[in-house]
Design a protein around this motif. Structure first.
Motif, short mmCIF file in Angstrom:
data_model
loop_
_atom_site.label_atom_id
_atom_site.label_comp_id
_atom_site.label_asym_id
_atom_site.label_seq_id
_atom_site.Cartn_x
_atom_site.Cartn_y
_atom_site.Cartn_z
N ASN A 6 25.08 20.17 55.01
CA ASN A 6 25.41 19.31 56.14
C ASN A 6 26.19 20.10 57.19
O ASN A 6 27.19 20.76 56.88
CB ASN A 6 26.25 18.13 55.67
CG ASN A 6 26.57 17.15 56.79
OD1 ASN A 6 25.71 16.39 57.21
ND2 ASN A 6 27.81 17.19 57.29
N GLU A 43 28.01 19.62 61.01
CA GLU A 43 28.53 18.46 61.73
C GLU A 43 29.55 18.88 62.78
O GLU A 43 30.35 19.80 62.55
CB GLU A 43 29.18 17.51 60.72
CG GLU A 43 29.78 16.26 61.28
CD GLU A 43 30.31 15.35 60.17
OE1 GLU A 43 31.12 14.47 60.46
OE2 GLU A 43 29.90 15.55 59.00
N TYR A 80 25.50 14.97 63.27
CA TYR A 80 25.27 15.68 62.01
C TYR A 80 23.81 16.09 61.85
O TYR A 80 22.90 15.49 62.43
CB TYR A 80 25.69 14.81 60.82
CG TYR A 80 24.80 13.61 60.58
CD1 TYR A 80 23.69 13.69 59.74
CD2 TYR A 80 25.07 12.39 61.20
CE1 TYR A 80 22.87 12.58 59.53
CE2 TYR A 80 24.26 11.29 60.99
CZ TYR A 80 23.16 11.39 60.15
OH TYR A 80 22.34 10.30 59.95
#
Length: 725
Positions: free
Chosen positions: A515, A517, A536
């Motif tokens: 991830n 972000e 994100y």
């Protein structure tokens, strides 16, 4: 220790609370709303300033919880930007946080920082065991947090924080009911006497003869917390939860019945029942102003039995008058301990958090076959749908699953945060999880061991160029092993009465996520207007997905790649001398199959899902609310709420869409001398809509509509008693 009155400003929600924490050089003794240095949240099991937290996190406060007067938790949690908790009826639910609406094990549910379930035994309905009258606040952390909390903390982590014992004696008692046969009685109270404080909360709900046929349920919960302040540095805290739940499972309705508002269940025998006991004992110790530790021991005892409506398998192209179902039971106990130490240093304002966990959970699971007759609805030209099912034979001799397992979970984690220069904070964390499953599968007479282990990492930075604004960026990994109930279920077309040896999902692999972000916050107009956002991009590999087969059975896949990307935003605006509060929030997202093969057989029409949108994945969802608190009537409040869900594909091959919905809810209350009268109108316009719509991939597949309730009037009466010194 200084007592500081703080303004909690978290993703667009502003409330006031009295909080105690140690004074540090990074916290100024001030009560000005516009000073964002005093914003307080919990992101790593310790008190942390918002400007030093590189994650998307929201806090639903006690004020919001109390004003919502929710029947079920989804009414509260859906107020969080980027979150869609899907109501499955009678407090059953599934979730959508940086994922489609799903029942997969990509969410971690915590009570006061401790997982409700052990790793490997995820249940998407875990929050139905929660006592809504025992909640002090709810924290929602969006995105992977596996480096701190462990596996299953992928899409999001929801931490339900229970009410602490009050200093002065307090007591609340309430009743509420609606016109559809729902009623609830609830009571809570607490006090502190000398070194001992206690809080007790009980709730009892009953639903009878509702708007949907075969939809009764009852739920009883009791929570007891006792705090013993041994001395100024040492505290002993016990928390015990007992809950009992039973619900009919009405399931979805077909398209014709849905649009005709003919809310009748196709079964009158499906059910879900749960018995849960959780107890914990925590010892906290403050070594000095810069060091503190705790250790928690805990025990869980959970029994979940069901005859699930989603387990009914029927095919219009085979023998349409024959169907199959199942009865299953999943029971486990847990014995575990978790310990953590927090250490602060003056050098670069460093804080280190480290801990370890050990959990032993023996589990038993069995499922057996039900033979059914399907009575067809012949009144729909060109379509074959089922009017209702009837059990013709219970077959406990035909097992669909039958195993025992001992689950061992060991984990260690650490996180460090520093301020190398003024206005800049850096946070890094790592965790190692080891899940070992010793199993005995009675269906193929096999025994063995499966091990799922993985280190996960995260790193983030916060930069605060001005007093009223800040930005952050982070990279985080997520990790989710397959649930063991998926591993040991016989594959469709094997075992049972098929005549073929049972085959199992021994080769399912853990799903992993990366991830990326960025986000930030802004406060203007002396803190009256606050705005938060997060952008994100998350990649999933070996993501465990359910492939719906023509007869509604499920085949599991954990090979392929998915992509999840989106923007989350939330805001809060106070005007007219704080008499009016406008809260807004939502998310725009895309969830896509990137490389996902579902079949290697050349004869199968469906080979892969590459490039397809994932089903049950609306590109838009949001929740906003305007509240009015008139100065001339201080104990009166009213609000209008908008819940919006955009369109999404019902099937995996992207041929049929559901249009989504927009509904409005109204809430009002007035308190006089401790007596509070309130009312909620849910779905003011009496809109016809479904919480969820799903179907198989064939042209002959039928959509199943999980119908939402018609306009509902809820009324309640509550007595609030408190002795102030």
């Amino acid at each position: 220790m200084k007592k500081i009155s703080l303004s909690l400003i978290i993703l667009g929600q502003v409330t006031f609370a009295q909080l105690n924490f140690k004074n540090t050089t990074s916290i100024k003794d001030t009560t000005k709303v516009e000073n964002l240095e005093i914003v307080f949240i919990t992101a790593n099991r310790t008190s942390t300033l918002r400007k030093e937290t590189p994650v998307a996190i929201s806090k639903i406060t006690a004020k919001t919880i109390n004003e919502t007067k929710a029947v079920a938790a989804y009414e509260i949690i859906n107020k969080t930007p980027g979150v869609l908790m899907v109501n499955l009826g009678n407090e059953q639910h599934m979730m959508s946080i940086r994922q489609p609406m799903t029942t997969n094990a990509y969410y971690l549910y915590l009570e006061d920082g401790l997982p409700i379930r052990p790793m490997g035994i995820f249940n998407h309905n875990a929050l139905l065991e929660i006592n809504q009258f025992n909640l002090q606040s709810i924290e929602v952390l969006k995105g992977p947090a596996s480096s701190l909390y462990g596996s299953e903390a992928v899409g999001g982590t929801i931490n339900l924080i229970s009410i602490q014992p009050s200093i002065n004696p307090e007591f609340k008692f309430g009743i509420q009911a609606d016109q559809w046969g729902y009623k609830r009685i609830q009571a809570t109270g607490g006090a502190t006497m000398g070194k001992v404080g206690f809080h007790i909360a009980g709730i009892s709900s009953l639903q009878e003869n509702g708007w949907m046929t075969f939809s009764d349920y009852n739920k009883d919960n009791l929570n007891v917390r006792i705090d013993y302040n041994i001395n100024s540095k040492t505290r002993l805290i016990s928390n015990t939860m007992w809950g009992k739940y039973y619900s009919d499972m009405s399931g979805g309705v077909n398209e014709n019945d849905f649009y005709n508002r003919d809310y009748k269940s196709t079964s009158d025998f499906t059910y879900r029942k749960s018995d849960a006991l959780r107890t914990r004992l925590t010892l906290e110790y403050d070594w000095n102003d810069n060091a503190s530790s705790y250790i928690t021991t805990y025990y869980r005892d959970n029994k979940l039995g069901q005859n699930p409506s989603y387990g009914i398998r029927w095919s219009p192209t085979a023998n349409p008058t024959i169907a199959l179902g199942e009865v299953n039971s999943n029971n486990f106990k847990s014995y575990g301990a978790i310990g953590q130490h927090t250490q602060k240093f003056d050098f670069l304002n460093t804080k280190i958090v480290g801990g370890a966990l050990y959990d032993y959970s023996p589990v038993t699971y069995w499922a057996y076959l039900l033979e059914m007759k399907a009575y067809l609805n012949l009144g729909i030209p060109g379509k074959q749908t089922v009017d209702h099912y009837e059990i013709t034979a219970e077959r406990p001799d035909v097992k669909l699953a039958n195993y025992t397992a001992d689950i061992f979970n060991k984990a260690a984690y650490a996180q460090v945060s520093i301020n190398p220069i003024d206005k800049l904070a850096i946070t890094a964390g790592a965790r190692y999880d080891n899940l070992k499953v010793n199993y005995n599968n009675a269906l193929d007479n096999s025994t063995g061991t499966r091990i799922y282990d993985k280190p996960t990492f995260k790193v983030g930075i916060n930069y605060n160029p001005a007093k009223y604004t800040g930005i952050y960026a982070n990279y985080a990994q997520g990790f989710a092993p397959p649930g063991i109930t998926s591993i040991f279920r016989a594959k469709p077309g094997t075992g049972g009465t098929t005549g073929k040896p049972a085959e199992f999902y021994y080769n399912l692999e853990p799903a992993t996520f990366n991830n990326y972000e960025i986000g930030g916050w802004l406060a203007v107009l002396k803190g009256k207007l606050i705005f938060d956002y997060a952008v994100y991009y998350m990649e999933g590999k070996n993501e465990l997905l359910n492939v719906r087969l023509p007869d509604n059975s499920t085949d599991y896949r954990s090979a392929g790649e998915t992509r999840h990307k989106g923007i989350e935003f939330g805001g809060n605006y106070k005007l007219l001398s704080n008499q009016v509060n406008i809260r807004f929030g939502g998310t725009v997202a895309e969830h896509t199959f990137i490389d996902f093969k579902v079949s290697d057989k050349p004869t199968d029409a469906l080979q892969n899902l590459d490039g397809k949108e994932m089903p049950n994945a609306p590109k838009w969802s949001g929740n906003s609310e305007i509240s009015y608190y008139p100065n001339l009537l201080p104990k009166f409040r009213t609000s209008l709420e908008w819940q919006s869900v955009g369109s999404y594909y019902q099937d995996q091959i992207n041929t049929v869409k559901y249009s989504g919905y927009d509904i409005f809810n109204f809430r009002a209350s007035y308190e006089w001398k401790g007596i509070e009268v309130y009312g909620n109108i849910i779905n003011i316009a009496d809109k016809l809509y479904a919480y969820n719509v799903a179907r198989g991939n064939l042209s002959t597949s039928q959509s199943a509509y999980l119908a939402a309730a018609p306009r509902t009037f809820l009324i309640g009466l509550q007595y609030n008693f408190s002795i102030k010194n």
